[in-house]
Design an enzyme around this catalytic site. Structure first.
Site, PDB file in Angstrom:
ATOM      1  N   CYS A  77     130.186 -44.737 -58.875  1.00 13.31           N
ATOM      2  CA  CYS A  77     129.388 -43.920 -57.948  1.00 13.31           C
ATOM      3  C   CYS A  77     128.926 -44.757 -56.754  1.00 13.31           C
ATOM      4  O   CYS A  77     128.522 -45.909 -56.908  1.00 13.31           O
ATOM      5  CB  CYS A  77     128.191 -43.340 -58.693  1.00 13.31           C
ATOM      6  SG  CYS A  77     127.206 -42.237 -57.674  1.00 13.31           S
ATOM      7  N   CYS A 134     121.227 -46.013 -57.349  1.00 13.86           N
ATOM      8  CA  CYS A 134     120.104 -45.711 -58.249  1.00 13.86           C
ATOM      9  C   CYS A 134     119.917 -46.892 -59.217  1.00 13.86           C
ATOM     10  O   CYS A 134     120.834 -47.216 -59.991  1.00 13.86           O
ATOM     11  CB  CYS A 134     120.377 -44.421 -59.008  1.00 13.86           C
ATOM     12  SG  CYS A 134     120.899 -43.084 -57.908  1.00 13.86           S
ATOM     13  N   CYS A 166     120.986 -46.919 -63.066  1.00 14.97           N
ATOM     14  CA  CYS A 166     122.172 -46.191 -63.525  1.00 14.97           C
ATOM     15  C   CYS A 166     123.374 -47.084 -63.840  1.00 14.97           C
ATOM     16  O   CYS A 166     123.817 -47.876 -63.001  1.00 14.97           O
ATOM     17  CB  CYS A 166     122.566 -45.145 -62.485  1.00 14.97           C
ATOM     18  SG  CYS A 166     123.883 -44.055 -63.093  1.00 14.97           S
ATOM     19  N   CYS A 203     126.476 -29.297 -70.832  1.00 14.38           N
ATOM     20  CA  CYS A 203     126.085 -29.899 -69.545  1.00 14.38           C
ATOM     21  C   CYS A 203     127.140 -30.921 -69.130  1.00 14.38           C
ATOM     22  O   CYS A 203     127.391 -31.883 -69.856  1.00 14.38           O
ATOM     23  CB  CYS A 203     124.766 -30.632 -69.671  1.00 14.38           C
ATOM     24  SG  CYS A 203     123.472 -29.654 -70.430  1.00 14.38           S
ATOM     25  N   CYS A 236     125.668 -25.915 -67.623  1.00 18.92           N
ATOM     26  CA  CYS A 236     124.887 -26.713 -66.675  1.00 18.92           C
ATOM     27  C   CYS A 236     125.811 -27.770 -66.081  1.00 18.92           C
ATOM     28  O   CYS A 236     126.657 -28.328 -66.797  1.00 18.92           O
ATOM     29  CB  CYS A 236     123.733 -27.376 -67.424  1.00 18.92           C
ATOM     30  SG  CYS A 236     122.729 -28.444 -66.388  1.00 18.92           S
ATOM     31  N   CYS A 244     117.411 -27.217 -63.397  1.00 15.60           N
ATOM     32  CA  CYS A 244     116.986 -28.152 -64.431  1.00 15.60           C
ATOM     33  C   CYS A 244     116.569 -29.404 -63.674  1.00 15.60           C
ATOM     34  O   CYS A 244     117.419 -30.051 -63.046  1.00 15.60           O
ATOM     35  CB  CYS A 244     118.162 -28.433 -65.374  1.00 15.60           C
ATOM     36  SG  CYS A 244     117.904 -29.827 -66.471  1.00 15.60           S
ATOM     37  N   ARG A 292     112.860 -30.797 -72.204  1.00 19.00           N
ATOM     38  CA  ARG A 292     113.985 -31.403 -72.937  1.00 19.00           C
ATOM     39  C   ARG A 292     113.760 -32.896 -73.166  1.00 19.00           C
ATOM     40  O   ARG A 292     113.592 -33.652 -72.200  1.00 19.00           O
ATOM     41  CB  ARG A 292     115.275 -31.166 -72.132  1.00 19.00           C
ATOM     42  CG  ARG A 292     116.537 -31.618 -72.835  1.00 19.00           C
ATOM     43  CD  ARG A 292     117.794 -31.051 -72.156  1.00 19.00           C
ATOM     44  NE  ARG A 292     117.792 -29.607 -72.172  1.00 19.00           N
ATOM     45  CZ  ARG A 292     117.783 -28.835 -71.086  1.00 19.00           C
ATOM     46  NH1 ARG A 292     117.835 -29.360 -69.887  1.00 19.00           N
ATOM     47  NH2 ARG A 292     117.750 -27.519 -71.200  1.00 19.00           N
TER      48      ARG A 292
HETATM   49  N1  SAM Z   1     124.975 -38.102 -60.141  1.00 20.91           N
HETATM   50  C1  SAM Z   1     124.130 -37.053 -60.510  1.00 20.91           C
HETATM   51  C2  SAM Z   1     122.722 -37.238 -60.069  1.00 20.91           C
HETATM   52  O1  SAM Z   1     122.339 -38.339 -59.698  1.00 20.91           O
HETATM   53  O2  SAM Z   1     121.977 -36.250 -60.076  1.00 20.91           O
HETATM   54  C3  SAM Z   1     124.159 -36.738 -61.994  1.00 20.91           C
HETATM   55  C4  SAM Z   1     124.195 -37.797 -63.039  1.00 20.91           C
HETATM   56  S1  SAM Z   1     122.726 -38.748 -63.261  1.00 20.91           S
HETATM   57  C5  SAM Z   1     123.350 -39.871 -64.461  1.00 20.91           C
HETATM   58  C6  SAM Z   1     121.610 -37.675 -64.114  1.00 20.91           C
HETATM   59  C7  SAM Z   1     120.256 -38.231 -64.530  1.00 20.91           C
HETATM   60  O3  SAM Z   1     120.394 -39.081 -65.653  1.00 20.91           O
HETATM   61  C8  SAM Z   1     119.494 -39.065 -63.538  1.00 20.91           C
HETATM   62  O4  SAM Z   1     118.872 -38.315 -62.547  1.00 20.91           O
HETATM   63  C9  SAM Z   1     118.498 -39.751 -64.449  1.00 20.91           C
HETATM   64  O5  SAM Z   1     117.343 -38.957 -64.605  1.00 20.91           O
HETATM   65  C10 SAM Z   1     119.228 -39.853 -65.787  1.00 20.91           C
HETATM   66  N2  SAM Z   1     119.605 -41.244 -66.103  1.00 20.91           N
HETATM   67  C11 SAM Z   1     120.624 -41.930 -65.586  1.00 20.91           C
HETATM   68  N3  SAM Z   1     120.673 -43.186 -66.095  1.00 20.91           N
HETATM   69  C12 SAM Z   1     119.643 -43.291 -66.949  1.00 20.91           C
HETATM   70  C13 SAM Z   1     119.138 -44.343 -67.772  1.00 20.91           C
HETATM   71  N4  SAM Z   1     119.709 -45.548 -67.790  1.00 20.91           N
HETATM   72  N5  SAM Z   1     118.063 -44.116 -68.539  1.00 20.91           N
HETATM   73  C14 SAM Z   1     117.473 -42.896 -68.523  1.00 20.91           C
HETATM   74  N6  SAM Z   1     117.882 -41.866 -67.750  1.00 20.91           N
HETATM   75  C15 SAM Z   1     118.950 -42.050 -66.969  1.00 20.91           C
HETATM   76 FE1  SF4 Z   2     125.376 -41.929 -59.013  1.00 17.41          FE
HETATM   77 FE2  SF4 Z   2     124.036 -42.626 -61.216  1.00 17.41          FE
HETATM   78 FE3  SF4 Z   2     122.708 -42.216 -58.932  1.00 17.41          FE
HETATM   79 FE4  SF4 Z   2     123.808 -40.098 -60.227  1.00 17.41          FE
HETATM   80  S1  SF4 Z   2     122.155 -41.415 -60.961  1.00 17.41           S
HETATM   81  S2  SF4 Z   2     123.882 -40.558 -58.009  1.00 17.41           S
HETATM   82  S3  SF4 Z   2     125.650 -41.097 -61.084  1.00 17.41           S
HETATM   83  S4  SF4 Z   2     124.237 -43.836 -59.328  1.00 17.41           S
END
Ligand code: SAM
Ligand code: SF4
Ligand code: DTB
Length: 347
Positions: free
Chosen positions: A47, A51, A54, A91, A124, A184, A256
């Site tokens: 990606c 973030c 992530c 989802c 979802c 959501c 959730r």
């Molecule tokens: N890319 C999309 C986005 O950013 O909305 C969808 C995927 S993203 C992985 C979805 C959510 O997963 C994030 O907004 C975050 O709340 C959660 N998430 C991601 N990595 C995580 C982690 N290491 N621990 C807990 N929650 C996490």
């Molecule tokens: Fe990309 Fe992870 Fe950020 Fe979603 S949370 S936009 S998958 S880096």
């Protein structure tokens, strides 16, 4: 709700807070039911976004193997398995900054959604940023809910992500709502934020109009290689307090229990259910990270006298009439307390 109200509610003695949350929960929800949701990463890693929590960001070396968009046939196999195991919501997540109408990848996602939506589960997706047109297309294809988290307070957000803004997140949520999808929207605890940041996040979420249909509360799963890889695991009482305040602030939303349950004891999860949580991600894997084993979750629900939410036949898309289990198999070698008619025949 205002920040001041949320602050007052949050800082009550723990048991007073739990009592208040339980009363709100009982007023709006019956049946001691917990919704089981299955997650599937349909496009993993690589990606563009940064973030800081992530595993899927291309900016960090997390050891994650990048994967292309999953072929529809494979997604369907997983969706059918999820339904057979008792999930009423499927989802699908993609590690993208967002999607754009007219691209091949978006057309492929629409094609997947059209078929998954015939299975009678809530559908979802979480695909990153959307414009108005993309939201309308997803709604028409059969998406019932769009997941897009605000994740933390507006003030703390720039410390976590720099490649898009908090307002970008709000715009996508608006597009999803305008297109008629449920939203959501929740967040993550454990990003180095204060309690005030958590409550400011909830202030934003509880003031959505309409309020979100569901609120995922994630506890950070620290991922080695990311800037948050060494963060401390979230305190269980603080987690439960946040569940309780969320239940009180948005009484009709599904709350959730999301990422991070592998770091929560059975007892802490029981408190979270008592405080109003009524949905979980179910199955051994989240998108890339671990989740409690399905049979452990089923045992906990049984020990607490909670039942998986029954599939809602009204969700069935026209034309599909396949038999499916009323309740999931508990996958356990024991004397099962469920009525045979409530299982898919395994016990
Ligand atoms: N890319 C999309 C986005 O950013 O909305 C969808 C995927 S993203 C992985 C979805 C959510 O997963 C994030 O907004 C975050 O709340 C959660 N998430 C991601 N990595 C995580 C982690 N290491 N621990 C807990 N929650 C996490
Ligand atoms: Fe990309 Fe992870 Fe950020 Fe979603 S949370 S936009 S998958 S880096
Ligand atoms: C949400 O709030 N949590 C889910 C779902 N929405 C998409 C994702 C959790 C991801 C946890 C980290 C991982 O599996 O990589």
């Amino acid at each position: 709700m205002t920040f001041a109200e949320l602050h007052r509610i949050y800082h009550q003695p723990f048991f007073d807070l739990l009592k208040q949350a339980r009363a709100v929960h009982d007023e709006h929800w019956t049946g001691n039911e917990v919704q089981l949701c299955t997650l599937l990463s349909i496009k993993t890693g690589g990606c563009s976004e940064d973030c800081g929590y992530c595993a899927q960001s291309a900016r960090y070396s997390t050891g994650l193997q990048k994967e292309d968009l999953m072929p529809k046939e494979q997604v369907m196999e997983r969706a059918l398995a999820a339904r057979a195991n008792g999930s009423t919501r499927f989802c699908m997540g993609a590690a993208w900054k967002g999607v754009r109408k007219g691209t091949q990848k978006f057309d492929q996602v629409l094609d997947i959604v059209r078929d998954v939506s015939k299975l009678g589960m809530e559908v979802c997706v979480t695909l990153g940023q959307l414009g108005a047109e993309e939201a309308t297309d997803l709604k028409e294809a059969g998406v019932t809910a769009y997941n897009h988290n605000v994740d933390t307070s507006p003030e703390h957000y720039p410390n976590i992500v720099t490649t898009h803004t908090f307002d970008d997140r709000l715009r996508t949520i608006r597009h999803a709502q305008d297109a008629g999808m449920s939203v959501c929207c929740g967040g993550i605890l454990g990003l180095g934020e204060t309690i005030e940041d958590r409550l400011k996040m909830l202030e934003v979420i509880s003031n959505f109009n309409p309020q979100p249909e569901s609120i995922p509360i994630n506890a950070l799963m620290p991922i080695k290689g990311t800037p948050m890889g060494d963060n401390e695991v979230v305190d269980a009482f603080a987690f439960v307090r946040m569940i309780a305040v969320t239940r009180i602030a948005v009484p009709k939303a599904k709350v959730r229990l999301s990422a991070g349950r592998t770091n929560l004891s059975r007892e802490a999860q029981a408190l979270a259910y008592f405080a109003g949580a009524n949905s979980i991600f179910y199955g051994d894997k989240l998108l890339t990270a671990a989740n409690p084993r399905a049979n452990e979750d089923m045992k906990l629900l049984r020990d607490l006298g909670l039942a998986p939410q029954a599939p809602n036949p009204a969700m069935e898309a026209p034309g599909t009439n396949e038999d499916r289990p009323l309740m999931p198999c508990c996958n356990e070698d024991h004397a099962c307390e469920m009525e045979p008619a409530q299982t898919n025949g395994c016990c």
